[in-house]
Design a protein around this motif. Structure first.
Motif, short mmCIF file in Angstrom:
data_model
loop_
_atom_site.label_atom_id
_atom_site.label_comp_id
_atom_site.label_asym_id
_atom_site.label_seq_id
_atom_site.Cartn_x
_atom_site.Cartn_y
_atom_site.Cartn_z
N THR A 181 0.82 -1.21 0.00
CA THR A 181 0.00 0.00 0.00
C THR A 181 0.85 1.25 0.00
O THR A 181 0.51 2.26 -0.64
N ASP A 182 1.99 1.22 0.67
CA ASP A 182 2.85 2.39 0.78
C ASP A 182 3.41 2.84 -0.56
O ASP A 182 3.80 4.00 -0.72
N THR A 183 3.47 1.95 -1.53
CA THR A 183 4.04 2.30 -2.83
C THR A 183 3.07 3.08 -3.70
O THR A 183 3.37 3.37 -4.86
N TYR A 184 1.91 3.44 -3.15
CA TYR A 184 0.95 4.27 -3.88
C TYR A 184 0.84 5.66 -3.23
O TYR A 184 -0.16 6.34 -3.38
N SER A 185 1.89 6.05 -2.55
CA SER A 185 1.91 7.36 -1.91
C SER A 185 2.10 8.46 -2.95
O SER A 185 2.45 8.21 -4.11
N LEU A 186 1.90 9.69 -2.52
CA LEU A 186 1.96 10.84 -3.41
C LEU A 186 3.28 10.93 -4.15
O LEU A 186 3.31 11.14 -5.37
N ASP A 187 4.39 10.78 -3.45
CA ASP A 187 5.70 10.92 -4.09
C ASP A 187 5.89 9.94 -5.24
O ASP A 187 6.39 10.31 -6.31
N TYR A 188 5.47 8.70 -5.04
CA TYR A 188 5.62 7.69 -6.08
C TYR A 188 4.75 8.02 -7.29
O TYR A 188 5.18 7.89 -8.45
N LEU A 189 3.51 8.44 -7.05
CA LEU A 189 2.59 8.70 -8.15
C LEU A 189 3.04 9.88 -8.99
O LEU A 189 2.92 9.86 -10.23
N LEU A 190 3.56 10.92 -8.35
CA LEU A 190 4.06 12.07 -9.09
C LEU A 190 5.34 11.74 -9.85
O LEU A 190 5.53 12.19 -10.99
N THR A 191 6.20 10.96 -9.23
CA THR A 191 7.43 10.56 -9.91
C THR A 191 7.13 9.70 -11.13
O THR A 191 7.83 9.80 -12.16
N ASP A 192 6.10 8.87 -11.07
CA ASP A 192 5.69 8.07 -12.23
C ASP A 192 5.42 8.98 -13.43
O ASP A 192 5.90 8.72 -14.54
N VAL A 193 4.63 10.03 -13.21
CA VAL A 193 4.27 10.93 -14.30
C VAL A 193 5.52 11.63 -14.84
O VAL A 193 5.72 11.71 -16.06
N LEU A 240 -1.75 17.96 -8.52
CA LEU A 240 -0.55 17.93 -7.68
C LEU A 240 0.73 17.97 -8.51
O LEU A 240 1.73 18.56 -8.10
N PHE A 241 0.70 17.35 -9.69
CA PHE A 241 1.87 17.40 -10.56
C PHE A 241 2.11 18.84 -11.03
O PHE A 241 3.26 19.29 -11.08
N ALA A 242 1.04 19.54 -11.37
CA ALA A 242 1.17 20.94 -11.79
C ALA A 242 1.70 21.82 -10.65
O ALA A 242 2.38 22.82 -10.90
N ILE A 243 1.38 21.46 -9.42
CA ILE A 243 1.88 22.21 -8.25
C ILE A 243 3.35 21.93 -8.02
O ILE A 243 4.15 22.85 -7.79
N HIS A 244 3.76 20.66 -8.09
CA HIS A 244 5.13 20.28 -7.77
C HIS A 244 6.09 20.48 -8.94
O HIS A 244 7.29 20.70 -8.72
N TYR A 245 5.59 20.36 -10.18
CA TYR A 245 6.44 20.51 -11.36
C TYR A 245 5.82 21.49 -12.34
O TYR A 245 5.46 21.12 -13.47
N PRO A 246 5.66 22.75 -11.95
CA PRO A 246 4.96 23.72 -12.82
C PRO A 246 5.64 23.93 -14.16
O PRO A 246 4.97 24.22 -15.16
N GLU A 247 6.96 23.78 -14.19
CA GLU A 247 7.69 23.98 -15.45
C GLU A 247 7.41 22.88 -16.46
O GLU A 247 7.72 23.05 -17.66
N MET A 248 6.80 21.76 -16.03
CA MET A 248 6.56 20.65 -16.93
C MET A 248 5.13 20.61 -17.45
O MET A 248 4.77 19.71 -18.21
#
Length: 369
Positions: free
Chosen positions: A143-155, A181-189
């Motif tokens: 379950t822990d592998t579906y955390s926010l950090d992992y999901l954003l890194t996937d994208v 959340l991706f747009a918040i953490h990686y706005p340049e992308m």
């Protein structure tokens, strides 16, 4: 004396924080217990009153023909070095054209974007991904592998693997949450952000805590926190609950739009019936409370928010409130008669609105990365 007062004040602040944290999790798990009780009553009713209920389900071994429709694109796979996971995606359009990346929601997979893959491949490199835990992508068991950090890194890793440093990002439902959340953490992308029936995470959290009506609509989120039992309830009677989710008059696709065909429904059941996929999909919800209260950041990219008027899971009032978290151009369109699955039951309207948004401001000359 001053030190004593300082220590007393610090102790009071820490105690207040711990009480708030305890109250937060007590509310969550208390509501889980209530939702579980309701689910157990339903299960008891089906077993005792309707003995035809069966706990069996069928694992579909042969994919329906619609999943191999060449007009939708080419099936591809990528193994990300950092996570080691293999992701499946369907891509169409010429390589080198601007990237339009599609992120699906629960309980869907890449196929939910079939109408958009056909529509936008003329001017974009369109890519619809099976998120981790879905479809033909890998399904991590923890379950822990579906955390926010992992999901954003996937994208991020998928965008870079495809040879791009930015994209037009489109997300629906859970894919919409990840897109925000991706747009918040990686706005340049993110060149432009398009979200369908999913509010900004801060809006969802604040609104749900203040409005009992939305709390009731979101009760399934609390039920999904339990281990194994939600999988059982969703799969008994050969996935009857999931079939109802897509076809019922209250939650289903096509009340005033395009109906989901039997073959398209079988495509969803094929994907969800594969070993581990239902648990993978539910694991997104099992991490949701760990990060949603922490999201208080604005989005810098231009945003198009499309909302189905008869969404059975979300209050429409949340859509307008998202404006408070957008620092750039924001367009909101409420689509009359559209359900939560609006890109499937109203694809022509959705596609037209997306085209309009893409042409605004920067214009087509700046599509390229």
């Amino acid at each position: 004396m001053a030190r004593l007062l300082h220590n007393l004040l610090l102790l009071t602040v820490r105690l207040t924080f711990k009480i708030r944290v305890f109250g937060y999790w007590f509310l969550i798990y208390g509501y889980c217990v209530i939702c579980t009780g309701i689910a157990l009553l339903k299960l008891w009713w089906n077993i005792i009153i309707r003995p035809s209920t069966t706990f069996q389900w069928t694992i579909r071994e042969t994919p329906p023909a619609c999943l191999n429709d060449t007009s939708l694109g080419t099936h591809c796979y990528v193994r990300i070095k950092e996570s080691g996971l293999r992701f499946h995606y369907v891509a169409a359009g010429e390589r080198g054209k601007p990237l339009m990346l599609f992120l699906h929601g629960f309980p869907e997979f890449w196929f939910s974007w079939r109408h958009q893959l056909r529509e936008f491949k003329s001017e974009f490199r369109v890519v619809a991904v099976d998120m981790r835990g879905y479809g033909e992508s890998d399904v991590p068991p923890s379950t822990d592998t579906y955390s926010l950090d992992y999901l954003l890194t996937d994208v991020k890793d998928i965008v870079e693997y495809l040879g791009y440093n930015r994209c037009f990002l489109v997300g629906h439902d859970w894919g919409g949450t990840i897109a925000w959340l991706f747009a918040i953490h990686y706005p340049e992308m993110v060149t432009k952000l398009i979200v369908l029936n999913c509010p900004h995470p801060s809006v969802f959290t604040d609104y749900t805590l203040r409005h009992p009506s939305q709390l009731l609509k979101s009760s399934y989120i609390f039920f999904f926190q339990l281990p194994r039992f939600p999988e059982l309830m969703l799969s008994i009677n050969d996935f009857k609950a999931l079939k109802s989710l897509f076809t019922s008059r209250s939650t289903g696709i096509g009340r005033k739009g395009r109906w989901l065909t039997n073959e398209e429904l079988e495509a969803y059941l094929y994907a969800l019936s594969q070993p581990g996929n239902l648990t993978g999909a539910l694991n997104y919800y099992r991490n949701v409370f760990s990060f949603l209260p922490l999201i208080q950041t604005e989005v810098r990219s231009p945003v198009l928010l499309l909302w189905g008027e008869r969404d059975a899971f979300l209050e429409q009032e949340m859509a307008e409130t998202c404006r408070l978290y957008i620092r750039n151009h924001f367009r909101l369109n409420i689509i009359s008669g559209a359900s939560h699955w609006l890109q499937q039951d109203q694809p022509d309207i959705v596609n037209t609105l997306i085209w309009t948004f893409l042409k605004e401001g920067e214009g087509r000359k700046n599509y390229r990365n």
